[in-house]
Design an enzyme around this catalytic site. Structure first.
Site, PDB file in Angstrom:
ATOM      1  CB  CYS A   1      -1.002   0.096   1.212  1.00  0.00           C
ATOM      2  SG  CYS A   1      -1.801   1.385   1.301  1.00  0.00           S
TER       3      CYS A   1
ATOM      4  CB  CYS B   1      -0.356   2.574   4.128  1.00  0.00           C
ATOM      5  SG  CYS B   1      -1.902   1.645   3.267  1.00  0.00           S
ATOM      6  CG  ASP B   2       3.230   1.244   4.453  1.00  0.00           C
ATOM      7  OD1 ASP B   2       2.704   1.480   5.260  1.00  0.00           O
ATOM      8  OD2 ASP B   2       2.990  -0.062   3.915  1.00  0.00           O
TER       9      ASP B   2
END
Ligand code: NDP
Length: 316
Positions: free
Chosen positions: A142, A145-146
């Site tokens: 992701c 997200c990261d």
């Protein structure tokens, strides 16, 4: 219906929620606060995809970020505080053909007047042992997200679909270089996504490349890739790698019970409603577009409000 509902109260729940990610637990919170006493079938590996994420920096309300499992634990406690009951078993079978609806989990059958499906989706992975070992240590699924953690680094994206190119484009905000590794000689992504990605000077696509190994002792340092045509292998340095080869909705047990689309996602008929009156859906099990904890939570809230309205209506 009142008398019968009174007698059967201990056996027939007003609402069962299947799934304990952000969608399921937000639905549980709202339903519990509406006095629906929801039963959450939380799964053996409860908490959903955030349980395998490290730091979550994009969930509103946490200016310093929060660990994925910590966020999920807080959601569980918040739902339980208002009376949601959570059992940690996988739902193995459902019967939505008549009311009350039946959900089997563990060795028990649970009955309910309404159900919210929030079983999420699972990222597909290549399945290499080195990939599993370095997941959360430079290997992610992701970018939203990261991606931020890879500021100033060279990264790789595995896959050639819309999701892979979207991840690649997003990563150009942080990374110095993004290498897309496509296993064939043709990208599967839509033309518009291809045009966008290929026009970005930070993105390079390598065709006919498969990943043989994720390299690094404690943290990812690179990939050993193989050329499908020549058979030659080489090492590609990468401070981060995003596996974007698709997602699989967790809908196996709903086949034949509810309308799924061609890719197996649950198809809502109107907002959170499904083709079966009384069965609602929220989160990644119906959404391959946004796939965020906060959007899933929002849909969980909507599903609980819709279920509450349904339960308070004359259901005929
Ligand atoms: P897709 O199924 O479209 O693409 C998967 C990609 O991963 C393909 O390039 C495929 O290669 C590759 N792949 C699959 N398995 C492997 C493997 N074992 N090793 C290496 N590569 C592999 O999935 P997406 O997640 O990209 O998209 C899912 C759906 O969501 C699509 O309908 C897409 O259009 C949509 N979507 C739309 C977006 C948008 O509109 N902006 C953004 C994101 C998704 P191959 O082609 O060789 O099979």
């Amino acid at each position: 219906m009142g008398g019968q509902a009174g007698i059967m109260k201990s056996e027939i729940h007003k609402l069962i929620i299947i799934g304990s990610g952000p969608a399921g637990l937000t639905a549980a919170l709202y339903a519990a606060r509406a006095n629906l006493n929801p039963l959450v079938i939380g799964g053996l590996t409860f908490g959903g995809q955030l349980m395998i994420t490290t730091e979550v920096e994009n969930f509103p309300g946490f200016p310093k970020g929060v660990q994925g499992p910590e966020l999920m634990q807080a959601m569980i406690e918040q739902a339980e505080r208002f009376g949601a009951k959570i059992i940690y078993d996988d739902a193995t079978k459902v019967d939505f053909s008549h009311k009350p609806f039946k959900v089997s989990a563990g060795h028990e059958d649970h009955m309910a007047e309404s159900v919210i499906i929030a079983t999420g989706a699972s990222s597909l992975w290549l399945g290499l042992p080195s990939e599993e070992r370095l997941r959360g240590k430079g290997v992610s699924s992701c970018a939203t997200c990261d991606g931020f953690f890879f500021k100033g680094k060279e990264v790789a994206v595995i896959g050639g679909g819309d999701a892979a190119l979207e991840e690649a484009l997003y990563l150009t905000k942080f990374a110095t270089k993004v290498t897309v590794l496509n296993r064939s000689d043709k990208l599967r992504a839509s033309k518009i996504m291809q045009d966008r990605a290929l026009a970005n000077p930070k993105i390079g696509v390598l065709y006919n490349k498969t990943v043989e190994e994720f390299l690094g002792a404690d943290y990812l340092t690179g990939l050993r890739i193989k050329d499908a045509v020549s058979g030659q292998t080489e090492e590609l340095p990468a401070g981060g790698t995003f596996v974007a080869i698709g997602h699989k909705p967790n809908t196996e047990i709903f086949k034949g019970q509810i309308t799924l689309d061609a890719k197996g996602y649950i198809e809502p008929t109107d907002q959170t409603k499904t083709n079966v009156a009384g069965i609602f859906v929220a989160g990644d099990v119906r959404d391959y577009r946004y796939r965020q904890a906060v959007t899933a939570a929002g849909m969980g809230c909507m599903a609980a409000l819709d279920a509450e309205k349904y339960l308070h209506m004359d259901q005929g």
